[in-house]
Design an enzyme around this catalytic site. Structure first.
Site, mmCIF file in Angstrom:
data_model
loop_
_atom_site.group_PDB
_atom_site.id
_atom_site.type_symbol
_atom_site.label_atom_id
_atom_site.label_comp_id
_atom_site.label_asym_id
_atom_site.label_seq_id
_atom_site.Cartn_x
_atom_site.Cartn_y
_atom_site.Cartn_z
ATOM 1 N N GLU A 136 -23.833 19.169 -28.133
ATOM 2 C CA GLU A 136 -23.744 20.620 -27.942
ATOM 3 C C GLU A 136 -24.790 21.344 -28.797
ATOM 4 O OE1 GLU A 136 -20.243 24.068 -28.032
ATOM 5 O OE2 GLU A 136 -20.047 22.278 -29.279
ATOM 6 N N LYS A 163 -19.456 27.363 -20.803
ATOM 7 C CA LYS A 163 -18.230 26.970 -21.507
ATOM 8 C C LYS A 163 -17.105 27.966 -21.249
ATOM 9 C CE LYS A 163 -16.946 25.564 -26.244
ATOM 10 N NZ LYS A 163 -17.527 25.359 -27.593
ATOM 11 N N CYS A 193 -17.238 20.842 -25.432
ATOM 12 C CA CYS A 193 -16.532 20.885 -26.718
ATOM 13 C C CYS A 193 -15.093 21.389 -26.600
ATOM 14 C CB CYS A 193 -17.338 21.690 -27.727
ATOM 15 S SG CYS A 193 -16.918 21.284 -29.455
#
Length: 287
Positions: A41, A114, A151
């Site tokens: 990331e 995300k 994540c």
């Protein structure tokens, strides 16, 4: 059979140096036979979300943009798929934590933003990132069909389920997670095991492989140790690779997606889903 690579590396404050380092490691992965390569990331910078600092917005860039242009050229040259996690500037005042997907002919296939944004001590992501609005994504590339989550998304079985239902046979998770260096070892172990376990459970529940790629090294003036520990899980939750907690690694793993049907047939969780009973999952809490 797909040869999948993860690049677990440390970063600096020099964006161009980080990109050059990633480029070199992509070439190293290709030399090992990799066909699909996933970054960690936000690899072009240090993990800047440890503080709420307006200057850090200067790290963002358009996607597609300069970095994706360079990676598209590299993908075409090397005939490899690249999954690259970047800080996206969408427009003035709107920023996303975004992963770009580039096919082996250099085509920019698109991006995933995300969806789940954390806000914890040293992880002040809500200050920087607008939650994703593109929905979940699956990419059909030269070497296979996969989904990308990022994540904090990895803690949510709903995200893994939906992406798998869209046809993903591999779930990739670019990640940046670590331990406070003043934290005790027992807590470190507990946190890492929880992180790995939840992702292995996505592999089992959905009958897919999971590839999780984390950064490594000390940041935040030595206060944070990114724990590495990148891994690949098969659809039974068995680890077929686990990286160290301390070292940079370029790992390449063979994944046989033709076995997805075998896993799902022998453990038919997908067959036995009671989709008529799940309406309440869309509620915040069932009072």
């Amino acid at each position: 059979m797909i040869k999948v690579a993860g690049i677990q590396m440390s970063c600096t404050a020099d964006k161009q140096a980080n990109l050059a380092k990633m480029t070199g490691k992509i070439r190293e992965a290709v030399a090992k036979g990799a066909q699909v390569i996933c970054s960690q990331e936000l690899f072009t910078s240090l993990y800047f979300c440890d503080e709420e600092n307006y200057d850090n917005f200067k790290l963002a860039e358009p996607i597609p943009g300069q970095t994706t242009d360079a990676l598209c050229a590299l993908a075409k040259e090397l005939n490899v798929v690249i999954i690259a996690s970047l800080f996206e500037k969408r427009t003035q005042g709107i920023y996303h934590n975004t992963t770009a997907v580039i096919d082996a002919d250099g085509t920019f296939l698109g991006k995933y933003r995300k969806m789940h944004i954390p806000d914890d001590p040293a992880y002040y992501e809500k200050f920087y990132f607008t939650p994703g609005d593109l929905g979940y994504k699956v990419w059909k590339t030269k070497y296979g069909t996969f989904g990308v989550l990022i994540c904090w998304d990895q803690w949510y079985p709903e995200a893994a389920r939906i992406t798998s239902l869209m046809g993903a046979e591999i779930l990739f998770y670019p990640t940046a997670i670590g331990w406070a260096t003043d934290q005790d070892e027992a807590t470190n172990d507990e946190q890492y095991n929880a992180w790995q376990t939840i992702q292995r459970s996505h592999a089992v529940a959905n009958g897919v492989h999971v590839v999780s790629v984390n950064r490594v090294g000390l940041e935040q003036d030595g206060r944070m140790k990114f724990w590495g520990g990148s891994f690949v899980s098969n659809p039974f939750g068995n680890l077929i690779y686990k990286a160290s907690h301390d070292n940079e690694e370029v790992f390449v793993v063979d994944i046989d997606t033709n076995k997805t049907d075998q896993y799902r047939t022998h453990w038919p969780f997908m067959r036995d889903r009671r989709i008529d009973s799940y309406e309440q999952i869309t509620k915040r809490f069932i009072d």
